[in-house]
Design an enzyme around this catalytic site. Sequence first.
Site, PDB file in Angstrom:
ATOM      1  N   HIS A 218       0.845  -1.219   0.000  1.00 32.52           N
ATOM      2  CA  HIS A 218       0.000   0.000   0.000  1.00 32.52           C
ATOM      3  C   HIS A 218       0.868   1.252   0.000  1.00 32.52           C
ATOM      4  O   HIS A 218       1.496   1.593   1.003  1.00 32.52           O
ATOM      5  CB  HIS A 218      -0.926   0.020   1.224  1.00 32.52           C
ATOM      6  CG  HIS A 218      -1.944   1.116   1.138  1.00 32.52           C
ATOM      7  ND1 HIS A 218      -3.293   0.873   0.978  1.00 32.52           N
ATOM      8  CD2 HIS A 218      -1.819   2.464   1.161  1.00 32.52           C
ATOM      9  CE1 HIS A 218      -3.939   2.024   0.906  1.00 32.52           C
ATOM     10  NE2 HIS A 218      -3.059   3.010   1.022  1.00 32.52           N
TER      11      HIS A 218
ATOM     12  N   HIS B 284       1.493   5.394  -2.113  1.00 39.08           N
ATOM     13  CA  HIS B 284       1.009   6.453  -3.026  1.00 39.08           C
ATOM     14  C   HIS B 284       2.223   7.079  -3.699  1.00 39.08           C
ATOM     15  O   HIS B 284       2.772   8.075  -3.223  1.00 39.08           O
ATOM     16  CB  HIS B 284       0.208   7.512  -2.259  1.00 39.08           C
ATOM     17  CG  HIS B 284      -1.072   6.964  -1.699  1.00 39.08           C
ATOM     18  ND1 HIS B 284      -2.279   7.097  -2.357  1.00 39.08           N
ATOM     19  CD2 HIS B 284      -1.322   6.252  -0.573  1.00 39.08           C
ATOM     20  CE1 HIS B 284      -3.223   6.486  -1.646  1.00 39.08           C
ATOM     21  NE2 HIS B 284      -2.667   5.964  -0.558  1.00 39.08           N
TER      22      HIS B 284
ATOM     23  N   GLN C  23      -9.436   9.188  -5.698  1.00 39.17           N
ATOM     24  CA  GLN C  23      -9.171   9.858  -4.410  1.00 39.17           C
ATOM     25  C   GLN C  23     -10.330  10.750  -3.926  1.00 39.17           C
ATOM     26  O   GLN C  23     -10.627  10.818  -2.744  1.00 39.17           O
ATOM     27  CB  GLN C  23      -7.892  10.702  -4.548  1.00 39.17           C
ATOM     28  CG  GLN C  23      -7.580  11.638  -3.396  1.00 39.17           C
ATOM     29  CD  GLN C  23      -7.003  10.936  -2.186  1.00 39.17           C
ATOM     30  OE1 GLN C  23      -5.851  10.547  -2.186  1.00 39.17           O
ATOM     31  NE2 GLN C  23      -7.820  10.762  -1.152  1.00 39.17           N
TER      32      GLN C  23
ATOM     33  N   HIS D  99      -9.271   1.543  -0.290  1.00 40.00           N
ATOM     34  CA  HIS D  99      -9.204   2.284   0.963  1.00 40.00           C
ATOM     35  C   HIS D  99     -10.575   2.094   1.603  1.00 40.00           C
ATOM     36  O   HIS D  99     -11.587   2.446   0.987  1.00 40.00           O
ATOM     37  CB  HIS D  99      -8.965   3.764   0.706  1.00 40.00           C
ATOM     38  CG  HIS D  99      -7.556   4.101   0.330  1.00 40.00           C
ATOM     39  ND1 HIS D  99      -6.972   3.646  -0.822  1.00 40.00           N
ATOM     40  CD2 HIS D  99      -6.629   4.862   0.970  1.00 40.00           C
ATOM     41  CE1 HIS D  99      -5.725   4.105  -0.874  1.00 40.00           C
ATOM     42  NE2 HIS D  99      -5.485   4.844   0.200  1.00 40.00           N
TER      43      HIS D  99
ATOM     44  N   GLU E 258     -11.379   4.328   6.399  1.00 36.91           N
ATOM     45  CA  GLU E 258     -10.232   5.029   6.989  1.00 36.91           C
ATOM     46  C   GLU E 258     -10.776   6.234   7.759  1.00 36.91           C
ATOM     47  O   GLU E 258     -10.709   7.379   7.315  1.00 36.91           O
ATOM     48  CB  GLU E 258      -9.230   5.476   5.904  1.00 36.91           C
ATOM     49  CG  GLU E 258      -7.936   6.000   6.520  1.00 36.91           C
ATOM     50  CD  GLU E 258      -6.936   6.506   5.484  1.00 36.91           C
ATOM     51  OE1 GLU E 258      -7.257   6.498   4.286  1.00 36.91           O
ATOM     52  OE2 GLU E 258      -5.832   6.932   5.894  1.00 36.91           O
TER      53      GLU E 258
ATOM     54  N   ASP F 283       2.077   3.197   2.943  1.00 36.58           N
ATOM     55  CA  ASP F 283       1.129   4.260   2.608  1.00 36.58           C
ATOM     56  C   ASP F 283       1.803   5.531   2.082  1.00 36.58           C
ATOM     57  O   ASP F 283       1.561   5.930   0.959  1.00 36.58           O
ATOM     58  CB  ASP F 283       0.224   4.582   3.806  1.00 36.58           C
ATOM     59  CG  ASP F 283      -1.107   5.220   3.405  1.00 36.58           C
ATOM     60  OD1 ASP F 283      -1.375   5.341   2.194  1.00 36.58           O
ATOM     61  OD2 ASP F 283      -1.880   5.588   4.306  1.00 36.58           O
TER      62      ASP F 283
ATOM     63  N   TRP G 140       0.264  13.757   3.594  1.00 39.11           N
ATOM     64  CA  TRP G 140      -0.285  13.068   4.765  1.00 39.11           C
ATOM     65  C   TRP G 140       0.771  12.713   5.804  1.00 39.11           C
ATOM     66  O   TRP G 140       0.455  12.432   6.941  1.00 39.11           O
ATOM     67  CB  TRP G 140      -0.999  11.785   4.310  1.00 39.11           C
ATOM     68  CG  TRP G 140      -2.172  12.059   3.431  1.00 39.11           C
ATOM     69  CD1 TRP G 140      -3.457  12.316   3.850  1.00 39.11           C
ATOM     70  CD2 TRP G 140      -2.201  12.135   1.999  1.00 39.11           C
ATOM     71  NE1 TRP G 140      -4.260  12.550   2.766  1.00 39.11           N
ATOM     72  CE2 TRP G 140      -3.523  12.445   1.620  1.00 39.11           C
ATOM     73  CE3 TRP G 140      -1.240  11.973   1.005  1.00 39.11           C
ATOM     74  CZ2 TRP G 140      -3.908  12.595   0.286  1.00 39.11           C
ATOM     75  CZ3 TRP G 140      -1.625  12.121  -0.321  1.00 39.11           C
ATOM     76  CH2 TRP G 140      -2.937  12.426  -0.666  1.00 39.11           C
TER      77      TRP G 140
HETATM   78 FE   FE2 Z   1      -3.543   5.084   1.198  1.00 43.34          FE
END
Ligand code: FE2
Length: 431
Positions: free
Chosen positions: A57, A59, A152, A210, A213, A309, A315
Amino acid sequence: MSFDLIVRGGRLADGRTADIGIRGETIAAIEPRIEATAVRVIDATGDLVSAPFVDPHFHMDATLSYGIPRINKSGTLLEGIALWGELKPLLTHEAVKERALKYCDWAVSMGLLAIRTHVDTCDDRLLAVEALLDVKKTVAPYIDLQLVAFPQDGFYRDPTARQNTIRALDMGVDVVGGIPHFERTMADGTRSVTELCEIAEKRGLMVDMHCDETDDPLSRHIEQLAYETQRLGLKGRVAGSHLTSMHSMDNYYVSKLLPMMAEAEVSAIPNPLINIMLQGRHDTFPKRRGLTRVKEMQALGIRVGWGQDCVLDPWYSLGTADMLDVAFMGLHVAQMSSPADMAKCFDMVTNVNAAIMGLDHLGVAVGKRASLVVLDAGDPVEALRLRAERLCVVARGKVVAERPKRDTALSLNGRPSGVNRRHEASLKNPT
Ligand code: FE2
Protein backbone atom coordinates in the site's frame (compact mmCIF):
# COMPACT_ATOMS: atom_id res chain seq x y z
CA MET A 1 27.73 -27.70 -12.15
CA SER A 2 28.15 -23.98 -11.77
CA PHE A 3 26.05 -20.99 -10.84
CA ASP A 4 25.94 -17.34 -11.78
CA LEU A 5 25.79 -16.34 -8.14
CA ILE A 6 26.09 -18.12 -4.79
CA VAL A 7 24.96 -16.47 -1.56
CA ARG A 8 27.00 -18.41 0.97
CA GLY A 9 26.43 -19.24 4.61
CA GLY A 10 23.35 -17.11 5.23
CA ARG A 11 20.72 -17.74 7.86
CA LEU A 12 17.23 -18.12 6.49
CA ALA A 13 14.17 -16.71 8.25
CA ASP A 14 13.21 -20.23 9.37
CA GLY A 15 16.54 -20.63 11.20
CA ARG A 16 18.31 -22.87 8.68
CA THR A 17 21.84 -22.02 7.53
CA ALA A 18 22.23 -22.52 3.81
CA ASP A 19 24.01 -21.67 0.58
CA ILE A 20 21.76 -20.35 -2.17
CA GLY A 21 22.73 -21.03 -5.77
CA ILE A 22 21.32 -18.76 -8.47
CA ARG A 23 21.18 -19.35 -12.22
CA GLY A 24 19.88 -16.55 -14.39
CA GLU A 25 16.86 -15.04 -12.64
CA THR A 26 16.01 -18.16 -10.65
CA ILE A 27 16.96 -19.76 -7.34
CA ALA A 28 18.40 -23.07 -8.54
CA ALA A 29 19.57 -24.64 -5.27
CA ILE A 30 19.33 -24.21 -1.52
CA GLU A 31 21.68 -26.60 0.29
CA PRO A 32 23.57 -26.67 3.60
CA ARG A 33 26.74 -26.46 1.48
CA ILE A 34 27.04 -25.98 -2.27
CA GLU A 35 30.30 -27.34 -3.67
CA ALA A 36 30.33 -25.59 -7.03
CA THR A 37 31.83 -22.64 -8.75
CA ALA A 38 30.04 -19.41 -9.46
CA VAL A 39 30.73 -16.24 -11.38
CA ARG A 40 30.30 -14.40 -8.10
CA VAL A 41 30.06 -15.51 -4.46
CA ILE A 42 28.56 -13.31 -1.76
CA ASP A 43 29.73 -14.15 1.73
CA ALA A 44 26.63 -13.91 3.95
CA THR A 45 28.04 -15.99 6.80
CA GLY A 46 25.83 -15.46 9.85
CA ASP A 47 23.68 -12.84 8.11
CA LEU A 48 19.95 -13.11 7.58
CA VAL A 49 19.06 -13.87 3.96
CA SER A 50 15.45 -13.07 3.35
CA ALA A 51 12.83 -12.77 0.66
CA PRO A 52 12.61 -9.14 -0.50
CA PHE A 53 10.48 -6.61 1.31
CA VAL A 54 7.10 -5.94 -0.26
CA ASP A 55 4.88 -2.91 0.27
CA PRO A 56 1.22 -3.58 -0.57
CA HIS A 57 0.00 0.00 0.00
CA PHE A 58 1.69 3.15 -1.24
CA HIS A 59 1.01 6.45 -3.03
CA MET A 60 3.85 6.94 -5.47
CA ASP A 61 2.17 9.84 -7.29
CA ALA A 62 2.37 11.95 -4.12
CA THR A 63 5.65 10.77 -2.63
CA LEU A 64 8.52 13.19 -1.95
CA SER A 65 6.22 16.19 -2.40
CA TYR A 66 6.26 17.21 1.27
CA GLY A 67 5.83 20.97 1.65
CA ILE A 68 4.51 21.57 -1.90
CA PRO A 69 2.66 23.92 -1.90
CA ARG A 70 2.44 23.87 1.94
CA ILE A 71 2.37 21.43 4.84
CA ASN A 72 -0.63 19.78 6.48
CA LYS A 73 -1.31 21.95 9.54
CA SER A 74 -4.04 19.91 11.24
CA GLY A 75 -2.38 16.56 10.53
CA THR A 76 -5.72 15.06 9.49
CA LEU A 77 -6.56 12.79 6.58
CA LEU A 78 -9.08 15.34 5.34
CA GLU A 79 -6.60 18.24 5.24
CA GLY A 80 -4.17 15.89 3.49
CA ILE A 81 -6.78 15.20 0.79
CA ALA A 82 -7.48 18.95 0.45
CA LEU A 83 -3.76 19.69 0.22
CA TRP A 84 -3.28 17.01 -2.44
CA GLY A 85 -6.14 18.74 -4.31
CA GLU A 86 -4.10 21.97 -4.26
CA LEU A 87 -0.99 20.17 -5.46
CA LYS A 88 -2.65 18.18 -8.27
CA PRO A 89 -3.02 21.07 -10.77
CA LEU A 90 0.68 21.85 -10.27
CA LEU A 91 1.86 18.33 -11.15
CA THR A 92 3.80 17.67 -14.32
CA HIS A 93 4.52 14.31 -15.93
CA GLU A 94 8.26 14.84 -15.50
CA ALA A 95 8.06 15.87 -11.84
CA VAL A 96 5.87 12.90 -10.87
CA LYS A 97 8.15 10.53 -12.72
CA GLU A 98 11.32 12.02 -11.27
CA ARG A 99 10.05 11.80 -7.68
CA ALA A 100 8.75 8.28 -8.20
CA LEU A 101 12.05 7.08 -9.67
CA LYS A 102 13.95 8.67 -6.81
CA TYR A 103 11.70 6.82 -4.38
CA CYS A 104 12.28 3.56 -6.29
CA ASP A 105 16.03 4.05 -5.79
CA TRP A 106 15.43 4.44 -2.06
CA ALA A 107 13.24 1.33 -2.14
CA VAL A 108 15.87 -0.82 -3.84
CA SER A 109 18.53 0.30 -1.36
CA MET A 110 16.21 -0.95 1.39
CA GLY A 111 15.54 -4.30 -0.29
CA LEU A 112 11.98 -3.26 -1.14
CA LEU A 113 11.43 -4.97 -4.49
CA ALA A 114 7.64 -5.04 -4.90
CA ILE A 115 5.25 -2.15 -4.38
CA ARG A 116 1.52 -1.74 -4.88
CA THR A 117 0.86 1.93 -5.43
CA HIS A 118 -2.48 3.64 -5.67
CA VAL A 119 -2.64 6.29 -8.38
CA ASP A 120 -5.19 9.09 -8.28
CA THR A 121 -7.70 8.89 -11.13
CA CYS A 122 -9.53 12.12 -10.23
CA ASP A 123 -7.74 14.23 -12.81
CA ASP A 124 -9.09 14.55 -16.33
CA ARG A 125 -5.50 14.58 -17.65
CA LEU A 126 -4.68 11.25 -15.94
CA LEU A 127 -1.17 12.64 -15.83
CA ALA A 128 -0.08 10.66 -12.78
CA VAL A 129 -1.45 7.46 -14.31
CA GLU A 130 0.63 7.99 -17.45
CA ALA A 131 3.73 8.90 -15.43
CA LEU A 132 3.48 5.85 -13.16
CA LEU A 133 2.84 3.51 -16.10
CA ASP A 134 6.14 4.83 -17.49
CA VAL A 135 7.84 4.30 -14.13
CA LYS A 136 6.48 0.76 -13.96
CA LYS A 137 8.22 -0.05 -17.26
CA THR A 138 11.47 1.62 -16.22
CA VAL A 139 11.78 -0.20 -12.89
CA ALA A 140 10.51 -3.58 -14.12
CA PRO A 141 14.03 -5.13 -14.11
CA TYR A 142 14.22 -4.70 -10.31
CA ILE A 143 10.82 -3.72 -8.85
CA ASP A 144 7.41 -5.34 -9.32
CA LEU A 145 5.24 -2.23 -9.44
CA GLN A 146 1.49 -2.80 -9.30
CA LEU A 147 -0.85 0.15 -9.91
CA VAL A 148 -4.29 0.62 -8.33
CA ALA A 149 -6.85 2.94 -9.96
CA PHE A 150 -7.76 5.13 -7.00
CA PRO A 151 -10.56 7.71 -7.24
CA GLN A 152 -9.17 9.86 -4.41
CA ASP A 153 -12.02 12.41 -4.45
CA GLY A 154 -14.75 9.78 -4.56
CA PHE A 155 -15.92 7.48 -7.37
CA TYR A 156 -19.34 9.22 -7.33
CA ARG A 157 -18.49 12.38 -5.37
CA ASP A 158 -16.10 13.65 -8.05
CA PRO A 159 -18.03 14.36 -11.26
CA THR A 160 -15.60 12.64 -13.66
CA ALA A 161 -13.97 10.06 -11.38
CA ARG A 162 -16.07 7.17 -12.64
CA GLN A 163 -15.16 7.62 -16.31
CA ASN A 164 -11.53 8.43 -15.50
CA THR A 165 -11.13 5.37 -13.28
CA ILE A 166 -12.42 3.19 -16.12
CA ARG A 167 -10.09 5.00 -18.57
CA ALA A 168 -7.15 4.31 -16.25
CA LEU A 169 -8.01 0.60 -16.20
CA ASP A 170 -8.20 0.67 -20.01
CA MET A 171 -4.71 2.19 -20.04
CA GLY A 172 -3.32 -0.81 -18.16
CA VAL A 173 -3.68 -0.06 -14.45
CA ASP A 174 -3.68 -3.42 -12.68
CA VAL A 175 -6.02 -3.22 -9.68
CA VAL A 176 -9.41 -1.60 -8.91
CA GLY A 177 -9.43 0.81 -5.95
CA GLY A 178 -12.02 2.92 -4.18
CA ILE A 179 -12.70 5.16 -1.20
CA PRO A 180 -16.24 4.43 0.00
CA HIS A 181 -15.94 6.38 3.28
CA PHE A 182 -15.27 9.58 1.31
CA GLU A 183 -18.41 9.39 -0.84
CA ARG A 184 -21.18 11.85 0.06
CA THR A 185 -23.35 9.35 1.91
CA MET A 186 -22.97 5.93 3.47
CA ALA A 187 -25.35 4.66 0.78
CA ASP A 188 -23.16 6.04 -2.03
CA GLY A 189 -20.14 4.43 -0.37
CA THR A 190 -21.92 1.08 -0.33
CA ARG A 191 -22.98 1.48 -3.97
CA SER A 192 -19.40 2.35 -4.97
CA VAL A 193 -18.09 -0.87 -3.41
CA THR A 194 -20.63 -2.85 -5.42
CA GLU A 195 -19.93 -1.17 -8.76
CA LEU A 196 -16.15 -1.24 -8.36
CA CYS A 197 -16.19 -4.95 -7.45
CA GLU A 198 -18.39 -5.63 -10.49
CA ILE A 199 -15.88 -3.79 -12.70
CA ALA A 200 -13.07 -5.93 -11.25
CA GLU A 201 -15.04 -9.12 -11.76
CA LYS A 202 -15.77 -8.31 -15.42
CA ARG A 203 -12.13 -7.49 -16.12
CA GLY A 204 -10.63 -10.32 -14.05
CA LEU A 205 -8.76 -7.86 -11.82
CA MET A 206 -7.91 -7.68 -8.15
CA VAL A 207 -9.52 -5.14 -5.79
CA ASP A 208 -7.81 -3.04 -3.15
CA MET A 209 -9.97 -0.41 -1.56
CA HIS A 210 -9.20 2.28 0.96
CA CYS A 211 -11.93 1.19 3.32
CA ASP A 212 -13.28 2.81 6.48
CA GLU A 213 -10.23 5.03 6.99
CA THR A 214 -12.02 6.92 9.72
CA ASP A 215 -12.62 6.87 13.48
CA ASP A 216 -16.38 6.50 12.90
CA PRO A 217 -17.37 3.15 14.46
CA LEU A 218 -20.36 3.01 12.12
CA SER A 219 -18.27 3.16 8.94
CA ARG A 220 -18.82 -0.42 7.82
CA HIS A 221 -17.91 -0.60 4.15
CA ILE A 222 -15.69 -3.59 4.85
CA GLU A 223 -18.90 -5.53 5.43
CA GLN A 224 -20.05 -4.70 1.88
CA LEU A 225 -16.60 -5.47 0.49
CA ALA A 226 -16.68 -8.95 2.07
CA TYR A 227 -20.24 -9.45 0.81
CA GLU A 228 -19.40 -8.48 -2.80
CA THR A 229 -16.25 -10.60 -2.72
CA GLN A 230 -18.39 -13.58 -1.84
CA ARG A 231 -21.22 -12.74 -4.26
CA LEU A 232 -18.95 -12.14 -7.27
CA GLY A 233 -16.55 -15.02 -6.65
CA LEU A 234 -13.54 -12.77 -6.01
CA LYS A 235 -12.18 -14.81 -3.10
CA GLY A 236 -8.46 -14.30 -2.47
CA ARG A 237 -8.30 -11.32 -4.87
CA VAL A 238 -9.64 -8.56 -2.62
CA ALA A 239 -7.98 -6.43 0.05
CA GLY A 240 -9.36 -3.80 2.39
CA SER A 241 -6.76 -1.14 3.18
CA HIS A 242 -6.63 0.76 6.49
CA LEU A 243 -9.88 -0.50 8.11
CA THR A 244 -9.23 1.97 10.93
CA SER A 245 -12.90 2.25 11.94
CA MET A 246 -12.60 -1.34 13.18
CA HIS A 247 -10.49 0.07 16.04
CA SER A 248 -13.63 1.85 17.30
CA MET A 249 -16.35 -0.62 16.31
CA ASP A 250 -18.67 -2.34 18.72
CA ASN A 251 -17.14 -5.66 19.81
CA TYR A 252 -20.29 -7.67 19.17
CA TYR A 253 -20.49 -6.38 15.59
CA VAL A 254 -16.81 -7.26 15.01
CA SER A 255 -17.51 -10.80 16.23
CA LYS A 256 -19.86 -11.15 13.24
CA LEU A 257 -17.74 -9.19 10.77
CA LEU A 258 -14.40 -11.00 11.08
CA PRO A 259 -15.70 -14.51 10.26
CA MET A 260 -17.37 -13.00 7.17
CA MET A 261 -14.04 -11.54 6.07
CA ALA A 262 -12.34 -14.88 6.72
CA GLU A 263 -14.99 -16.75 4.72
CA ALA A 264 -14.62 -14.33 1.78
CA GLU A 265 -10.80 -14.50 2.03
CA VAL A 266 -10.54 -10.71 2.07
CA SER A 267 -7.06 -9.52 3.07
CA ALA A 268 -6.41 -6.57 5.36
CA ILE A 269 -3.69 -3.95 4.90
CA PRO A 270 -3.23 -1.68 7.93
CA ASN A 271 -0.69 1.11 7.54
CA PRO A 272 0.58 1.65 11.08
CA LEU A 273 2.81 4.72 10.58
CA ILE A 274 0.03 6.66 8.89
CA ASN A 275 -2.88 5.28 10.91
CA ILE A 276 -1.31 6.24 14.22
CA MET A 277 -0.41 9.67 12.84
CA LEU A 278 -3.76 10.57 11.25
CA GLN A 279 -6.39 8.85 13.36
CA GLY A 280 -7.76 10.06 16.67
CA ARG A 281 -7.14 13.70 15.76
CA HIS A 282 -10.69 14.66 16.78
CA ASP A 283 -10.34 12.98 20.19
CA THR A 284 -9.28 14.52 23.46
CA PHE A 285 -8.44 11.75 25.93
CA PRO A 286 -8.50 8.83 25.84
CA LYS A 287 -7.21 9.26 22.30
CA ARG A 288 -7.88 6.39 19.90
CA ARG A 289 -4.91 5.16 17.89
CA GLY A 290 -6.83 3.94 14.87
CA LEU A 291 -5.04 0.70 14.14
CA THR A 292 -7.33 -2.08 12.97
CA ARG A 293 -7.64 -5.40 14.87
CA VAL A 294 -4.57 -7.18 13.54
CA LYS A 295 -4.08 -10.09 15.95
CA GLU A 296 -7.82 -10.77 16.08
CA MET A 297 -7.97 -11.06 12.28
CA GLN A 298 -4.87 -13.25 12.14
CA ALA A 299 -6.37 -15.56 14.77
CA LEU A 300 -9.20 -16.26 12.32
CA GLY A 301 -6.84 -16.92 9.43
CA ILE A 302 -7.37 -13.56 7.70
CA ARG A 303 -4.30 -12.49 5.75
CA VAL A 304 -2.95 -9.23 7.22
CA GLY A 305 0.02 -7.34 5.76
CA TRP A 306 1.68 -4.12 6.89
CA GLY A 307 1.68 -1.29 4.34
CA GLN A 308 3.68 1.92 4.26
CA ASP A 309 1.13 4.26 2.61
CA CYS A 310 3.13 7.50 2.53
CA VAL A 311 6.64 8.94 2.52
CA LEU A 312 7.12 12.73 2.60
CA ASP A 313 3.76 13.77 1.18
CA PRO A 314 0.61 15.72 2.17
CA TRP A 315 -0.29 13.07 4.76
CA TYR A 316 3.05 12.14 6.29
CA SER A 317 6.20 14.16 6.91
CA LEU A 318 8.69 11.31 7.43
CA GLY A 319 9.63 7.95 5.94
CA THR A 320 12.56 6.20 4.26
CA ALA A 321 11.09 3.34 2.19
CA ASP A 322 12.09 0.97 4.98
CA MET A 323 9.51 -1.75 5.59
CA LEU A 324 11.31 -2.60 8.84
CA ASP A 325 10.21 0.83 10.17
CA VAL A 326 6.65 -0.03 9.16
CA ALA A 327 6.74 -3.44 10.85
CA PHE A 328 8.43 -1.97 13.93
CA MET A 329 5.64 0.56 14.41
CA GLY A 330 2.98 -2.06 13.68
CA LEU A 331 4.50 -4.43 16.21
CA HIS A 332 4.25 -1.77 18.91
CA VAL A 333 0.78 -0.45 18.18
CA ALA A 334 -0.71 -3.95 17.74
CA GLN A 335 1.22 -5.12 20.84
CA MET A 336 2.75 -8.05 18.94
CA SER A 337 5.52 -8.54 21.47
CA SER A 338 5.84 -12.32 21.77
CA PRO A 339 8.74 -13.90 19.85
CA ALA A 340 6.25 -15.61 17.53
CA ASP A 341 4.34 -12.38 16.87
CA MET A 342 7.55 -10.41 16.25
CA ALA A 343 8.68 -13.00 13.72
CA LYS A 344 5.22 -12.80 12.17
CA CYS A 345 5.66 -9.03 11.71
CA PHE A 346 8.77 -9.71 9.61
CA ASP A 347 6.86 -12.31 7.61
CA MET A 348 4.07 -9.77 7.05
CA VAL A 349 6.38 -7.29 5.29
CA THR A 350 7.91 -10.01 3.11
CA ASN A 351 5.95 -13.18 2.31
CA VAL A 352 2.45 -12.19 3.44
CA ASN A 353 2.53 -8.92 1.50
CA ALA A 354 3.73 -10.81 -1.59
CA ALA A 355 0.80 -13.21 -1.22
CA ILE A 356 -1.66 -10.31 -0.91
CA MET A 357 -0.30 -8.85 -4.16
CA GLY A 358 -0.47 -12.25 -5.88
CA LEU A 359 3.31 -12.39 -6.40
CA ASP A 360 3.78 -16.15 -6.27
CA HIS A 361 7.25 -15.90 -7.82
CA LEU A 362 8.77 -14.30 -4.69
CA GLY A 363 10.15 -16.26 -1.73
CA VAL A 364 13.24 -18.14 -0.65
CA ALA A 365 12.70 -21.51 -2.33
CA VAL A 366 14.08 -23.42 -5.30
CA GLY A 367 12.33 -22.35 -8.49
CA LYS A 368 11.38 -18.90 -7.16
CA ARG A 369 12.73 -15.71 -8.64
CA ALA A 370 16.23 -14.90 -7.42
CA SER A 371 15.30 -11.73 -5.53
CA LEU A 372 16.84 -11.70 -2.06
CA VAL A 373 18.04 -9.39 0.68
CA VAL A 374 21.06 -9.94 2.94
CA LEU A 375 20.62 -8.15 6.26
CA ASP A 376 23.12 -7.36 9.00
CA ALA A 377 21.17 -9.37 11.57
CA GLY A 378 21.08 -12.97 12.69
CA ASP A 379 17.33 -13.51 12.49
CA PRO A 380 14.06 -11.68 11.69
CA VAL A 381 13.51 -10.41 15.23
CA GLU A 382 17.01 -8.98 15.39
CA ALA A 383 16.45 -7.38 11.99
CA LEU A 384 13.39 -5.63 13.42
CA ARG A 385 15.13 -4.61 16.62
CA LEU A 386 18.08 -3.06 14.80
CA ARG A 387 16.18 -1.98 11.67
CA ALA A 388 19.19 -3.78 10.26
CA GLU A 389 21.36 -2.55 7.41
CA ARG A 390 20.68 -4.05 4.02
CA LEU A 391 24.12 -5.41 3.08
CA CYS A 392 23.22 -6.76 -0.34
CA VAL A 393 20.10 -6.69 -2.49
CA VAL A 394 19.69 -9.16 -5.34
CA ALA A 395 16.92 -8.58 -7.91
CA ARG A 396 16.24 -11.15 -10.64
CA GLY A 397 19.66 -12.69 -10.04
CA LYS A 398 21.60 -9.41 -10.24
CA VAL A 399 23.20 -7.54 -7.34
CA VAL A 400 21.46 -4.15 -7.41
CA ALA A 401 22.61 -2.64 -4.10
CA GLU A 402 25.51 -3.30 -1.74
CA ARG A 403 26.99 -1.65 1.30
CA PRO A 404 29.94 -2.74 3.42
CA LYS A 405 29.29 -4.19 6.84
CA ARG A 406 29.98 -1.70 9.62
CA ASP A 407 31.95 -3.82 12.04
CA THR A 408 33.70 -1.02 13.83
CA ALA A 409 32.92 -0.85 17.50
CA LEU A 410 31.40 2.30 18.96
CA SER A 411 33.92 4.70 20.37
CA LEU A 412 33.11 6.26 23.76
CA ASN A 413 35.03 9.43 24.63
CA GLY A 414 37.71 8.45 22.18
CA ARG A 415 38.24 4.91 23.47
CA PRO A 416 36.79 1.81 21.86
CA SER A 417 33.80 0.56 23.84
CA GLY A 418 34.05 -2.99 22.53
CA VAL A 419 30.36 -2.80 21.73
CA ASN A 420 28.77 -2.60 18.32
CA ARG A 421 25.18 -3.12 17.30
CA ARG A 422 25.65 -6.79 16.57
CA HIS A 423 27.59 -7.47 19.80
CA GLU A 424 24.86 -5.84 21.77
CA ALA A 425 22.33 -7.95 19.92
CA SER A 426 24.11 -11.19 20.63
CA LEU A 427 24.32 -10.30 24.31
CA LYS A 428 20.59 -9.78 24.43
CA ASN A 429 19.69 -12.78 22.31
CA PRO A 430 22.06 -15.54 23.46
CA THR A 431 21.35 -18.63 21.40
FE1 FE2 B 1 -3.54 5.08 1.20
